[in-house]
Design an enzyme around this catalytic site. Structure first.
Site, PDB file in Angstrom:
ATOM      1  N   TYR A 170       1.011  -1.163  -0.040  1.00 47.90           N
ATOM      2  CA  TYR A 170      -0.032  -0.009   0.069  1.00 47.90           C
ATOM      3  C   TYR A 170       0.794   1.297   0.047  1.00 47.90           C
ATOM      4  N   ARG A 218       2.586  -1.337  10.870  1.00 48.30           N
ATOM      5  CA  ARG A 218       2.996  -2.652  10.003  1.00 48.30           C
ATOM      6  C   ARG A 218       3.866  -2.391   9.000  1.00 48.30           C
ATOM      7  N   ARG A 259       4.090 -12.880  -6.366  1.00 48.47           N
ATOM      8  CA  ARG A 259       3.883 -14.186  -6.842  1.00 48.47           C
ATOM      9  C   ARG A 259       4.490 -15.348  -5.943  1.00 48.47           C
ATOM     10  N   CYS A 357     -16.927 -16.477   6.915  1.00 47.99           N
ATOM     11  CA  CYS A 357     -15.999 -17.578   7.248  1.00 47.99           C
ATOM     12  C   CYS A 357     -16.606 -18.844   6.659  1.00 47.99           C
ATOM     13  N   GLN A 415     -16.735 -35.337   1.973  1.00 45.02           N
ATOM     14  CA  GLN A 415     -15.926 -34.991   1.182  1.00 45.02           C
ATOM     15  C   GLN A 415     -14.457 -34.311   1.671  1.00 45.02           C
ATOM     16  N   LYS A 425      -3.332 -29.088   1.716  1.00 44.16           N
ATOM     17  CA  LYS A 425      -4.599 -28.802   2.337  1.00 44.16           C
ATOM     18  C   LYS A 425      -4.829 -29.715   3.653  1.00 44.16           C
ATOM     19  N   GLY A 664     -24.920 -30.816  -1.191  1.00 42.61           N
ATOM     20  CA  GLY A 664     -24.745 -31.406  -2.399  1.00 42.61           C
ATOM     21  C   GLY A 664     -26.070 -32.043  -2.684  1.00 42.61           C
ATOM     22  N   GLU A 670     -22.188 -25.820  -8.570  1.00 42.81           N
ATOM     23  CA  GLU A 670     -21.663 -24.477  -7.682  1.00 42.81           C
ATOM     24  C   GLU A 670     -21.415 -24.952  -6.418  1.00 42.81           C
ATOM     25  N   LEU A 671     -21.456 -26.170  -6.034  1.00 41.84           N
ATOM     26  CA  LEU A 671     -21.412 -26.461  -4.430  1.00 41.84           C
ATOM     27  C   LEU A 671     -20.095 -26.187  -4.035  1.00 41.84           C
TER      28      LEU A 671
HETATM   29  P1  FAD Z   1     -20.762 -34.614   1.235  1.00 41.61           P
HETATM   30  O1  FAD Z   1     -19.576 -34.079   1.843  1.00 41.61           O
HETATM   31  O2  FAD Z   1     -20.748 -35.311   0.159  1.00 41.61           O
HETATM   32  O3  FAD Z   1     -21.096 -35.699   2.385  1.00 41.61           O
HETATM   33  C1  FAD Z   1     -22.234 -36.425   2.524  1.00 41.61           C
HETATM   34  C2  FAD Z   1     -22.216 -37.614   3.388  1.00 41.61           C
HETATM   35  O4  FAD Z   1     -23.530 -38.269   3.378  1.00 41.61           O
HETATM   36  C3  FAD Z   1     -20.987 -38.431   3.257  1.00 41.61           C
HETATM   37  O5  FAD Z   1     -20.213 -38.591   4.348  1.00 41.61           O
HETATM   38  C4  FAD Z   1     -21.900 -39.750   2.965  1.00 41.61           C
HETATM   39  O6  FAD Z   1     -21.242 -40.939   3.191  1.00 41.61           O
HETATM   40  C5  FAD Z   1     -23.243 -39.463   3.633  1.00 41.61           C
HETATM   41  N1  FAD Z   1     -24.331 -40.443   3.267  1.00 41.61           N
HETATM   42  C6  FAD Z   1     -24.752 -40.611   1.923  1.00 41.61           C
HETATM   43  N2  FAD Z   1     -25.801 -41.327   1.810  1.00 41.61           N
HETATM   44  C7  FAD Z   1     -25.914 -41.643   2.868  1.00 41.61           C
HETATM   45  C8  FAD Z   1     -27.260 -42.372   3.739  1.00 41.61           C
HETATM   46  N3  FAD Z   1     -28.148 -43.052   2.741  1.00 41.61           N
HETATM   47  N4  FAD Z   1     -27.359 -42.548   4.878  1.00 41.61           N
HETATM   48  C9  FAD Z   1     -26.154 -42.007   5.703  1.00 41.61           C
HETATM   49  N5  FAD Z   1     -25.304 -41.242   5.162  1.00 41.61           N
HETATM   50  C10 FAD Z   1     -25.177 -41.088   4.045  1.00 41.61           C
HETATM   51  N6  FAD Z   1     -14.981 -27.476  -0.982  1.00 41.61           N
HETATM   52  C11 FAD Z   1     -14.494 -26.229  -0.799  1.00 41.61           C
HETATM   53  O7  FAD Z   1     -15.335 -25.380  -0.256  1.00 41.61           O
HETATM   54  N7  FAD Z   1     -13.232 -25.887  -0.516  1.00 41.61           N
HETATM   55  C12 FAD Z   1     -12.311 -26.846  -0.881  1.00 41.61           C
HETATM   56  O8  FAD Z   1     -11.098 -26.541  -0.940  1.00 41.61           O
HETATM   57  C13 FAD Z   1     -12.869 -28.201  -1.296  1.00 41.61           C
HETATM   58  N8  FAD Z   1     -11.873 -29.018  -1.698  1.00 41.61           N
HETATM   59  C14 FAD Z   1     -12.176 -30.287  -2.138  1.00 41.61           C
HETATM   60  C15 FAD Z   1     -11.257 -31.140  -2.397  1.00 41.61           C
HETATM   61  C16 FAD Z   1     -11.662 -32.478  -2.901  1.00 41.61           C
HETATM   62  C17 FAD Z   1     -10.551 -33.610  -3.268  1.00 41.61           C
HETATM   63  C18 FAD Z   1     -13.171 -32.606  -2.749  1.00 41.61           C
HETATM   64  C19 FAD Z   1     -13.504 -34.092  -3.173  1.00 41.61           C
HETATM   65  C20 FAD Z   1     -14.169 -31.908  -2.518  1.00 41.61           C
HETATM   66  C21 FAD Z   1     -13.712 -30.525  -1.935  1.00 41.61           C
HETATM   67  N9  FAD Z   1     -14.405 -29.461  -1.924  1.00 41.61           N
HETATM   68  C22 FAD Z   1     -14.323 -28.407  -1.308  1.00 41.61           C
HETATM   69  C23 FAD Z   1     -15.902 -29.957  -1.907  1.00 41.61           C
HETATM   70  C24 FAD Z   1     -16.584 -30.072  -0.408  1.00 41.61           C
HETATM   71  O9  FAD Z   1     -15.898 -31.120   0.236  1.00 41.61           O
HETATM   72  C25 FAD Z   1     -17.908 -30.556  -0.724  1.00 41.61           C
HETATM   73  O10 FAD Z   1     -18.656 -29.279  -1.373  1.00 41.61           O
HETATM   74  C26 FAD Z   1     -18.828 -30.708   0.586  1.00 41.61           C
HETATM   75  O11 FAD Z   1     -18.155 -31.669   1.238  1.00 41.61           O
HETATM   76  C27 FAD Z   1     -20.046 -30.766   0.230  1.00 41.61           C
HETATM   77  O12 FAD Z   1     -20.914 -31.034   1.524  1.00 41.61           O
HETATM   78  P2  FAD Z   1     -22.205 -32.062   1.854  1.00 41.61           P
HETATM   79  O13 FAD Z   1     -22.098 -32.399   3.227  1.00 41.61           O
HETATM   80  O14 FAD Z   1     -23.297 -31.722   1.072  1.00 41.61           O
HETATM   81  O15 FAD Z   1     -21.646 -33.454   0.983  1.00 41.61           O
HETATM   82  P1  NAP Z   2     -16.450 -27.955 -11.082  1.00 37.45           P
HETATM   83  O1  NAP Z   2     -15.814 -26.866 -10.410  1.00 37.45           O
HETATM   84  O2  NAP Z   2     -17.928 -27.715 -11.455  1.00 37.45           O
HETATM   85  O3  NAP Z   2     -15.649 -28.737 -12.262  1.00 37.45           O
HETATM   86  C1  NAP Z   2     -16.146 -29.638 -12.903  1.00 37.45           C
HETATM   87  C2  NAP Z   2     -15.259 -29.804 -14.177  1.00 37.45           C
HETATM   88  O4  NAP Z   2     -15.588 -30.812 -14.853  1.00 37.45           O
HETATM   89  C3  NAP Z   2     -15.230 -28.609 -14.948  1.00 37.45           C
HETATM   90  O5  NAP Z   2     -13.824 -28.565 -15.512  1.00 37.45           O
HETATM   91  C4  NAP Z   2     -16.065 -28.899 -16.308  1.00 37.45           C
HETATM   92  O6  NAP Z   2     -15.236 -28.193 -17.230  1.00 37.45           O
HETATM   93  C5  NAP Z   2     -15.687 -30.411 -16.300  1.00 37.45           C
HETATM   94  N1  NAP Z   2     -17.100 -31.067 -16.737  1.00 37.45           N
HETATM   95  C6  NAP Z   2     -18.453 -30.834 -16.184  1.00 37.45           C
HETATM   96  N2  NAP Z   2     -19.164 -31.924 -16.921  1.00 37.45           N
HETATM   97  C7  NAP Z   2     -18.410 -32.532 -17.613  1.00 37.45           C
HETATM   98  C8  NAP Z   2     -18.758 -33.632 -18.710  1.00 37.45           C
HETATM   99  N3  NAP Z   2     -19.932 -33.888 -18.908  1.00 37.45           N
HETATM  100  N4  NAP Z   2     -17.796 -33.982 -19.420  1.00 37.45           N
HETATM  101  C9  NAP Z   2     -16.429 -33.554 -19.150  1.00 37.45           C
HETATM  102  N5  NAP Z   2     -16.067 -32.670 -18.387  1.00 37.45           N
HETATM  103  C10 NAP Z   2     -17.153 -31.906 -17.547  1.00 37.45           C
HETATM  104  O7  NAP Z   2     -16.606 -29.266  -9.846  1.00 37.45           O
HETATM  105  P2  NAP Z   2     -15.613 -30.165  -9.064  1.00 37.45           P
HETATM  106  O8  NAP Z   2     -14.070 -29.771  -9.574  1.00 37.45           O
HETATM  107  O9  NAP Z   2     -16.083 -31.399  -9.009  1.00 37.45           O
HETATM  108  O10 NAP Z   2     -15.563 -29.723  -7.553  1.00 37.45           O
HETATM  109  C11 NAP Z   2     -17.060 -29.537  -6.907  1.00 37.45           C
HETATM  110  C12 NAP Z   2     -17.067 -28.516  -6.097  1.00 37.45           C
HETATM  111  O11 NAP Z   2     -15.829 -28.433  -4.896  1.00 37.45           O
HETATM  112  C13 NAP Z   2     -16.834 -27.142  -6.642  1.00 37.45           C
HETATM  113  O12 NAP Z   2     -17.964 -26.252  -6.719  1.00 37.45           O
HETATM  114  C14 NAP Z   2     -15.625 -26.565  -6.152  1.00 37.45           C
HETATM  115  O13 NAP Z   2     -15.950 -24.993  -5.800  1.00 37.45           O
HETATM  116  C15 NAP Z   2     -15.357 -27.219  -5.030  1.00 37.45           C
HETATM  117  N6  NAP Z   2     -13.882 -27.293  -4.595  1.00 37.45           N
HETATM  118  C16 NAP Z   2     -13.343 -26.153  -4.415  1.00 37.45           C
HETATM  119  C17 NAP Z   2     -11.801 -26.199  -4.297  1.00 37.45           C
HETATM  120  C18 NAP Z   2     -11.176 -25.031  -3.888  1.00 37.45           C
HETATM  121  O14 NAP Z   2     -10.035 -24.751  -3.725  1.00 37.45           O
HETATM  122  N7  NAP Z   2     -11.802 -23.694  -3.579  1.00 37.45           N
HETATM  123  C19 NAP Z   2     -11.129 -27.679  -4.305  1.00 37.45           C
HETATM  124  C20 NAP Z   2     -11.975 -28.745  -4.646  1.00 37.45           C
HETATM  125  C21 NAP Z   2     -13.092 -28.371  -4.890  1.00 37.45           C
HETATM  126  P3  NAP Z   2     -15.790 -28.267 -18.740  1.00 37.45           P
HETATM  127  O15 NAP Z   2     -17.297 -28.262 -18.507  1.00 37.45           O
HETATM  128  O16 NAP Z   2     -15.331 -27.200 -19.386  1.00 37.45           O
HETATM  129  O17 NAP Z   2     -15.146 -29.330 -19.438  1.00 37.45           O
HETATM  130 FE1  SF4 Z   3     -12.780 -18.797   7.415  1.00 38.84          FE
HETATM  131 FE2  SF4 Z   3     -11.365 -19.993   5.298  1.00 38.84          FE
HETATM  132 FE3  SF4 Z   3     -11.321 -17.172   5.845  1.00 38.84          FE
HETATM  133 FE4  SF4 Z   3     -10.113 -19.006   7.546  1.00 38.84          FE
HETATM  134  S1  SF4 Z   3      -9.626 -18.560   5.506  1.00 38.84           S
HETATM  135  S2  SF4 Z   3     -11.364 -17.128   7.984  1.00 38.84           S
HETATM  136  S3  SF4 Z   3     -11.578 -20.648   7.535  1.00 38.84           S
HETATM  137  S4  SF4 Z   3     -13.136 -18.421   5.153  1.00 38.84           S
END
Ligand code: FAD
Ligand code: NAP
Ligand code: SF4
Length: 687
Positions: A170, A218, A259, A357, A415, A425, A664, A670-671
């Site tokens: 700044y 600062r 960077r 947050c 997840q 992470k 989800g 957009e989850l």
């Molecule tokens: P989920 O996390 O999918 O939880 C659903 C739960 O329901 C599971 O534990 C499952 O076992 C249970 N379940 C399903 N069916 C039943 C049943 N019939 N009875 C009992 N239990 C059941 N999001 C971010 O915001 N930032 C990130 O950096 C980020 N990084 C990610 C990295 C990875 C590798 C992945 C896979 C996801 C990431 N996400 C991130 C996405 C985030 O984790 C999800 O958006 C979030 O977990 C969704 O929450 P949810 O509770 O809707 O579903």
């Molecule tokens: P996502 O961000 O919606 O990405 C899905 C990817 O799959 C896109 O690149 C999309 O690109 C491709 N795709 C979608 N439909 C397809 C199809 N039919 N065939 C081939 N490619 C297809 O979802 P995500 O990576 O699964 O993540 C899930 C959620 O977790 C996201 O909303 C994300 O915000 C969150 N998350 C966040 C972080 C983070 O660092 N903040 C990290 C992990 C996850 P094209 O359609 O262009 O091919």
């Molecule tokens: Fe909350 Fe993530 Fe910001 Fe920490 S970095 S205050 S966990 S939104």
């Protein structure tokens, strides 16, 4: 780094004219509420909650001393007497709770996103559209007067002091460094001239406000940009600021345009503590450690080893306002830890939304999202223990409901358990730990290994049933998608199926990027990454022997696999990632030789690999495996509209529980966890 007691953290600090009750500072964060006068009561509630939580000293978000210093048009300003009344909401609320608070004076200089921007020289920043005017001599003098007037008004408003923002690139930092200061008058050239603006501001504020007012400066310790200051220059500035009358020296790392990342989750905890220790050795006023400090053990260790006198944590107080009280009452396992994701705080700030947050949706919404005991306790079932279900269950229980949480697997977290395995992470495990403890403290009945059925839910007589069962990964329709060389991200992260050395990832969303990081990591190298390896990867020189802390050479680790990361969209790969973290992910993969391709059409998968077309040109990617990260679809099988008529037991028909679905299970597009946790908390608070 675990310590049994936190005696250093909880020790008071006598500043001579006032005493801080402990060594913890809540650092400055822009919430967005500062910018509109009618939001000050909300801001007051936000700070009051944190003062009640025991923090020793807080700092407001940046307040401009005048129009030219605005970060955004009509940003928070303190330059009229009328402003004092708005700020009194904050100071009164904080003092009622026994807290102390400084107002941060921030002049954005060329970082301002508005047409009145000024700087030391007329050099546009890479992160703003507006080219600044170089301040004239008269402009510099009026800027100094604005700072002094602003500090005086802050004192009238009841603040315990001010923080002068001199880091992060700044205005004052712009004067300090030859990168942005090409002046040939008395304010440019030598370091003595470049630091004159900062020094005169501190001197003149001190002269105006008297001795019994905290003046924290600062200082940018490592600029991490070309044309940044050397260690000798940093030391010279620090000493001059001390002699000018500062009470405390806070530290900052990296300009916004740098960077080298300094606060995202992949930066090792307390990465900069050794540099802070070196600074502490050259001044006599208290020095504050900052950046990526998020747990009491890390903070205690910094203080116990004498690396700093105080510790500043900013985002950890969004995540948990009660951080210090939990330490003082030996409940550190109950702390909701900031995972440094930036998703709901900084990413919001940079897109003009109110900061909150991800792990604590009440942050910034203290007067709107309220968890209170309900007069009638309901019987609530929550199905699924991902972020959405965990948030719902624990808030509902806190509100006095009788909550049962069903989870089909043997662990909570959904997840997030996959996210926490991604190199860089590791912090995500803290959220799972926190919710695990909160299940115990709120009395949620947890049923693991229980794939609940609709009939069972209805038979148990629940009043409210919340479906939080998450998602199923999407399988795109590509010829050959069912071949054995094709894996889903669950196969890789959860089922640990073997993966070859050459891989194509279909889908470049957050999960595609994360899977790439996972596959690039050499499993023989311990995680989390050490500070040394992190410096080598990003080219950071923490000794600051080079100008600005930039190492002469980056030494990236040898890539463990050859990867392609693909998307169909023609936009930049990774454009959907977070504003403040997306560039870090993109740069990390580029350092490791990942080939990012946009505008891809998937033709087929066979033994030879993945056949694609890019801009109509056919190509074969000769890979061992194709990994699908192509988004998700909701999993909500428990929730058909006609669920009661499917029941075989007629006696159940008299009861109609309320069904809800969130996270989800409601909408997979957009989850993210931010939405999942907020939806859960809002639903639970409304039951
Ligand atoms: P989920 O996390 O999918 O939880 C659903 C739960 O329901 C599971 O534990 C499952 O076992 C249970 N379940 C399903 N069916 C039943 C049943 N019939 N009875 C009992 N239990 C059941 N999001 C971010 O915001 N930032 C990130 O950096 C980020 N990084 C990610 C990295 C990875 C590798 C992945 C896979 C996801 C990431 N996400 C991130 C996405 C985030 O984790 C999800 O958006 C979030 O977990 C969704 O929450 P949810 O509770 O809707 O579903
Ligand atoms: P996502 O961000 O919606 O990405 C899905 C990817 O799959 C896109 O690149 C999309 O690109 C491709 N795709 C979608 N439909 C397809 C199809 N039919 N065939 C081939 N490619 C297809 O979802 P995500 O990576 O699964 O993540 C899930 C959620 O977790 C996201 O909303 C994300 O915000 C969150 N998350 C966040 C972080 C983070 O660092 N903040 C990290 C992990 C996850 P094209 O359609 O262009 O091919
Ligand atoms: Fe909350 Fe993530 Fe910001 Fe920490 S970095 S205050 S966990 S939104």
């Amino acid at each position: 780094m675990t310590t049994n007691s936190h005696s250093h953290l909880l020790a008071p600090l006598d500043l001579g004219f006032t005493t801080l009750k402990n060594r913890v500072i809540m650092g400055s964060m822009h919430t967005g509420l500062e910018d509109r006068f009618y939001n000050y009561p909300k801001l007051a509630a936000y700070f009051a909650e944190r003062a009640r939580g025991g923090v020793g000293l807080m700092v407001t978000g940046g307040i401009s001393p005048g129009r030219r210093g605005w970060l955004l048009p009509f940003g928070g300003t303190m330059n009229y007497f009328f402003d004092v009344f708005n700020h009194q909401h904050i100071t009164k609320a904080v003092h009622l709770e026994g807290g102390k608070i400084l107002m941060q004076i921030l002049h954005s200089g060329r970082y301002g996103y508005q047409p009145f921007v000024v700087s030391a020289s007329a050099i546009k920043s890479p992160i703003s559209l507006f080219k600044p005017r170089a301040l004239t001599e008269a402009g510099i003098q009026s800027t100094i007067r604005e700072y002094v007037h602003c500090a005086k008004l802050a004192q009238k408003a009841g603040y315990d002091g001010v923080e002068i923002m001199g880091s992060e690139g700044y205005l004052l930092n712009q004067f300090l460094c030859s990168r942005t200061n090409l002046r040939e008058d008395g304010w440019g050239g030598s370091i003595e001239n470049r630091m004159r603006l900062s020094v005169e501001i501190v001197q003149k504020i001190r002269a105006e406000v008297g001795e019994k007012f905290i003046l924290m400066y600062r200082l940018s310790v490592l600029d991490f940009v070309e044309g940044g200051n050397s260690w000798e220059e940093v030391v010279q500035v620090a000493r001059a600021i001390e002699h000018a009358g500062a009470t405390i020296l806070n530290t900052g790392f990296g300009w916004h345009e740098a960077r080298i990342p300094t606060i995202v989750t992949s930066v090792p905890r307390a990465a900069f503590r050794a540099v802070v220790a070196r600074l502490k050795a050259v001044v006599t006023i208290p020095v504050v450690a900052s950046n990526r400090i998020n747990t009491p053990d890390v903070a205690e260790d910094i203080l116990a080893k004498g690396d700093a006198d105080l510790v500043s944590m900013a985002r950890p107080f969004l995540a948990d306002p009660e951080f210090v009280n939990k330490v003082a009452t030996k409940r550190t396992d109950e702390i909701n830890t900031c995972i440094a994701c930036n998703q709901a705080c900084l990413d919001h700030t940079f897109s003009n939304q109110r900061a909150t947050c991800l792990v604590n949706p009440r942050a910034g919404y203290e007067t709107e999202l309220i968890y209170i005991k309900k007069p009638i306790s309901k019987k609530v079932a929550v199905v699924g223990s991902g972020p959405a279900g965990l948030s719902t269950a624990t808030v509902a229980a806190e509100c006095g409901h009788d909550v049962t949480l069903f989870e089909s697997s043997n662990q909570i977290g959904g997840q997030f358990r996959l996210a926490m395995q991604i190199p860089g992470k590791e912090e995500f495990a803290e959220t799972v730990r926190y919710f695990g403890r909160r299940i115990e403290t709120t009395g949620v009945k947890l049923r693991l290994n229980h794939r609940v059925t609709r009939e069972e839910l209805i038979a148990q007589g629940f009043d409210e049933i919340v479906i939080a069962t998450g998602i199923v990964p999407r399988t795109p329709k590509i010829v050959g998608v069912n071949r054995p060389n094709v894996l889903s991200y669950l196969d890789v992260l959860q089922h640990k199926k073997p993966v070859g050395k050459k891989v194509a990832i279909i889908g470049a969303g957050g999960i595609g990027f994360d899977v790439a990081e996972y596959l690039l990591h050499d499993p023989s190298v311990a995680l989390p990454i050490s500070v040394e390896n992190w410096c080598a990867e990003w080219g950071a020189d923490l000794t600051n022997l080079t100008q600005g802390g930039l190492a002469t050479q980056k030494i990236p680790a040898e890539p463990f696999r050859q990867l392609y990361l693909l998307q169909r969209k023609v936009s930049k790969v990774g454009a959907s990632l977070g504003k403040t973290s997306g560039w870090v992910h993109r740069a990390a993969l580029t350092h490791k030789g990942v080939i990012l391709l946009a505008g891809v059409e998937y033709n087929k998968i066979d033994d030879a690999g993945l056949h694609i077309s890019v801009s109509g040109e056919p190509r074969l990617l000769e890979v061992d495996n194709v990994i699908l990260c192509a988004g998700q679809d909701p999993l909500a099988e428990l929730m058909p509209d006609d669920f009661v008529s499917h029941s075989s037991d007629a006696s159940l028909l008299h009861r109609q529980p309320n069904f809800h679905r969130i996270g989800g299970a409601r909408l997979a597009a957009e989850l993210d966890a931010k939405r999942a946790i907020r939806e859960g908390a809002m639903l639970a608070a409304s039951l």
